[in-house]
Motif scaffolding. Structure first.
Motif, PDB file in Angstrom:
ATOM      1  N   GLY A  20       0.809  -1.213   0.000  1.00 38.12           N
ATOM      2  CA  GLY A  20       0.000   0.000   0.000  1.00 38.12           C
ATOM      3  C   GLY A  20       0.844   1.266   0.000  1.00 38.12           C
ATOM      4  N   PRO A  21       0.345   2.329  -0.637  1.00 39.68           N
ATOM      5  CA  PRO A  21       1.119   3.578  -0.779  1.00 39.68           C
ATOM      6  C   PRO A  21       1.473   4.245   0.546  1.00 39.68           C
ATOM      7  CG  PRO A  21      -1.153   3.875  -1.517  1.00 39.68           C
ATOM      8  CD  PRO A  21      -0.958   2.409  -1.320  1.00 39.68           C
ATOM      9  N   ARG A  22       0.562   4.222   1.519  1.00 40.88           N
ATOM     10  CA  ARG A  22       0.816   4.911   2.786  1.00 40.88           C
ATOM     11  C   ARG A  22       1.997   4.291   3.520  1.00 40.88           C
ATOM     12  NH1 ARG A  22      -2.043   6.881   7.465  1.00 40.88           N
ATOM     13  NH2 ARG A  22      -0.409   7.224   9.002  1.00 40.88           N
ATOM     14  N   LEU A  23       1.976   2.983   3.672  1.00 36.41           N
ATOM     15  CA  LEU A  23       3.025   2.293   4.418  1.00 36.41           C
ATOM     16  C   LEU A  23       4.365   2.369   3.690  1.00 36.41           C
ATOM     17  CD1 LEU A  23       3.329   0.755   7.054  1.00 36.41           C
ATOM     18  CD2 LEU A  23       2.786  -1.362   5.840  1.00 36.41           C
ATOM     19  N   ILE A  24       4.332   2.200   2.375  1.00 34.95           N
ATOM     20  CA  ILE A  24       5.571   2.259   1.583  1.00 34.95           C
ATOM     21  C   ILE A  24       6.163   3.670   1.619  1.00 34.95           C
ATOM     22  CG2 ILE A  24       6.487   2.110  -0.777  1.00 34.95           C
ATOM     23  CD1 ILE A  24       4.564  -0.264  -1.203  1.00 34.95           C
ATOM     24  N   LYS A  25       5.310   4.669   1.536  1.00 29.78           N
ATOM     25  CA  LYS A  25       5.790   6.064   1.605  1.00 29.78           C
ATOM     26  C   LYS A  25       6.415   6.357   2.969  1.00 29.78           C
ATOM     27  CE  LYS A  25       4.278  10.852   1.097  1.00 29.78           C
ATOM     28  NZ  LYS A  25       3.124  11.780   0.966  1.00 29.78           N
ATOM     29  N   LEU A  63       9.875  -3.029  -6.220  1.00 26.82           N
ATOM     30  CA  LEU A  63       8.516  -2.505  -6.074  1.00 26.82           C
ATOM     31  C   LEU A  63       7.658  -3.053  -7.202  1.00 26.82           C
ATOM     32  CD1 LEU A  63       6.674  -0.486  -4.499  1.00 26.82           C
ATOM     33  CD2 LEU A  63       7.263   1.205  -6.245  1.00 26.82           C
ATOM     34  N   PHE A  64       6.589  -3.727  -6.832  1.00 27.87           N
ATOM     35  CA  PHE A  64       5.640  -4.255  -7.805  1.00 27.87           C
ATOM     36  C   PHE A  64       4.434  -3.323  -7.852  1.00 27.87           C
ATOM     37  CE2 PHE A  64       8.080  -7.749  -6.058  1.00 27.87           C
ATOM     38  CZ  PHE A  64       8.489  -8.436  -7.202  1.00 27.87           C
ATOM     39  N   PHE A  65       4.048  -2.873  -9.052  1.00 30.23           N
ATOM     40  CA  PHE A  65       2.918  -1.947  -9.181  1.00 30.23           C
ATOM     41  C   PHE A  65       2.050  -2.365 -10.358  1.00 30.23           C
ATOM     42  CE2 PHE A  65       6.383  -0.404 -11.751  1.00 30.23           C
ATOM     43  CZ  PHE A  65       5.798   0.110 -12.906  1.00 30.23           C
ATOM     44  N   SER A  66       0.751  -2.064 -10.260  1.00 30.40           N
ATOM     45  CA  SER A  66      -0.172  -2.463 -11.327  1.00 30.40           C
ATOM     46  C   SER A  66      -0.447  -1.337 -12.314  1.00 30.40           C
ATOM     47  CB  SER A  66      -1.487  -2.973 -10.723  1.00 30.40           C
ATOM     48  OG  SER A  66      -2.064  -1.989  -9.888  1.00 30.40           O
ATOM     49  N   THR A  67      -0.321  -0.079 -11.872  1.00 27.87           N
ATOM     50  CA  THR A  67      -0.465   1.066 -12.784  1.00 27.87           C
ATOM     51  C   THR A  67       0.586   2.112 -12.432  1.00 27.87           C
ATOM     52  OG1 THR A  67      -1.983   2.344 -11.368  1.00 27.87           O
ATOM     53  CG2 THR A  67      -2.991   0.716 -12.869  1.00 27.87           C
ATOM     54  N   LYS A  81       3.140   7.626  -8.617  1.00 29.53           N
ATOM     55  CA  LYS A  81       3.086   9.072  -8.371  1.00 29.53           C
ATOM     56  C   LYS A  81       2.761   9.390  -6.915  1.00 29.53           C
ATOM     57  CE  LYS A  81       1.864  10.121 -13.153  1.00 29.53           C
ATOM     58  NZ  LYS A  81       0.837  10.631 -14.084  1.00 29.53           N
ATOM     59  N   GLU A  82       2.268   8.401  -6.192  1.00 29.12           N
ATOM     60  CA  GLU A  82       1.952   8.615  -4.782  1.00 29.12           C
ATOM     61  C   GLU A  82       3.187   8.500  -3.890  1.00 29.12           C
ATOM     62  OE1 GLU A  82      -1.783   6.625  -3.466  1.00 29.12           O
ATOM     63  OE2 GLU A  82      -1.767   5.735  -5.468  1.00 29.12           O
ATOM     64  N   LEU A  83       4.328   8.107  -4.497  1.00 29.00           N
ATOM     65  CA  LEU A  83       5.553   7.869  -3.723  1.00 29.00           C
ATOM     66  C   LEU A  83       6.617   8.913  -4.064  1.00 29.00           C
ATOM     67  CD1 LEU A  83       5.743   4.001  -4.239  1.00 29.00           C
ATOM     68  CD2 LEU A  83       4.757   5.227  -2.291  1.00 29.00           C
TER      69      LEU A  83
END
Length: 324
Positions: A22-27, A39-43, A48-50
């Protein structure tokens, strides 16, 4: 591999990796200085959230959302999974707001085995401004996915030092610390003592009048049975008081006992050696002792209130010194 890291403590320890989702925890992890490996991402939108600068050295892998869904522990996956080097508390850069709000208040978790409880406790410790949290052997791994979810980023807001044996706990505490324990036996209600369960771990069950002062002097305690029923060593009996009475000489540490077996003899010996007290949370007669996470929240925020009040009084004394 992602699933193995997430679900196997042995694998996490051996390879020195943890999985965050999730973006919050990773950030939060990136901003605290945790090292992202993959880092695995689907889109692309998720990236951009990081913080972009923190992603430059990582291996970025675009995958199908179905893949992330199959790896994820969440009911609603968020499209981002990161593999990090296992964070070292000594190398973390904790948020400035957390550091400026830090109090001479520490937490020791004694056999907290439920992941949701431990995560909630860590979140409460961060919210109360604890200086650090110590986890003794027997506690659940703080990097277990359910602990991370319940912690809501607390792992990256204050030092969490795990897997300590009791012999090494004192060296992780500041000089002159007093260690208090939150227990689930009430010496002020002798008649009910037999019916009070040790099981809910962490808080004292105190039936009777909560307004009545409760003091008990230290004395030799009876021998305690261990998990198998064999009689163990004698443990010290600590002076007891209600949690809302003053107990925050600085610095101070609080021990929260586990859900099943409550406080260990080691915790009681440590508290006795520092002149510590047993803190009781009064509950209505007949109600079982409190969940360890609830008990931790109550005691830590009361500790925060007392410490801030003491700080205010000290500031007032310095502004308006009493004439000698």
């Amino acid at each position: 591999k992602v699933v193995t890291i997430a679900k196997s403590k042995k694998f996490r320890d051996h390879h020195g990796k943890v999985v965050l989702e999730g973006p919050r925890l990773i950030k939060d992890a990136l901003e605290a200085g945790a090292v992202l490996q993959s880092l695995f991402f689907s889109t692309v939108g998720h990236l951009k959230e990081l913080p972009e600068a923190k992603l430059k050295r990582a291996n970025l892998v675009k995958v199908k959302f179905e893949d992330i869904k199959s790896w994820s522990d969440l009911v609603t996956p968020q499209g981002l999974i990161g593999i990090f080097s296992k964070p070292d508390h000594a190398k973390m850069s904790y948020p400035a707001a957390q550091l400026t709000s830090s109090l001479p208040l520490l937490l020791i978790c004694d056999n907290i085995r439920d992941p949701g409880n431990l995560g909630t406790i860590l979140r409460s410790a961060a919210g109360a401004g604890c200086e650090k949290v110590l986890l003794t052997k027997g506690c659940v791994d703080p990097w277990e996915p359910k602990v991370l979810r319940a912690g809501m980023g607390a792992h990256f807001r204050l030092p969490v030092i795990a897997n300590l044996d009791w012999e090494s706990v004192p060296s992780n505490l500041p000089a002159g610390v007093q260690v208090c324990v939150a227990d689930n036996k009430d010496p002020g209600a002798q008649a009910e003592t037999a019916s009070v369960s040790r099981g809910a771990g962490g808080a004292a069950s105190a039936p009777g009048n909560p307004k009545a002062p409760m003091k008990s002097k230290p004395k030799a305690a009876p021998e305690r049975e261990d998990e198998e029923g064999a009689v163990g060593v004698c443990v010290p009996e600590l002076a007891a008081q209600y949690y809302y009475e003053n107990w925050t000489q600085t610095p101070v540490a609080v021990v929260i006992g586990g859900e099943t077996h409550g406080l260990s003899p080691d915790a009681l010996h440590l508290a006795a050696s520092t002149g510590g007290k047993r803190l009781v949370i009064p509950v209505v007669s007949g109600v079982d002792s409190l969940n360890s996470a609830i008990a931790a929240g109550i005691v830590l925020f009361e500790g925060k209130r007392q410490l801030l009040r003491r700080q205010e009084q000290e500031d007032e004394r310095q502004k308006f010194p009493v004439a000698g």
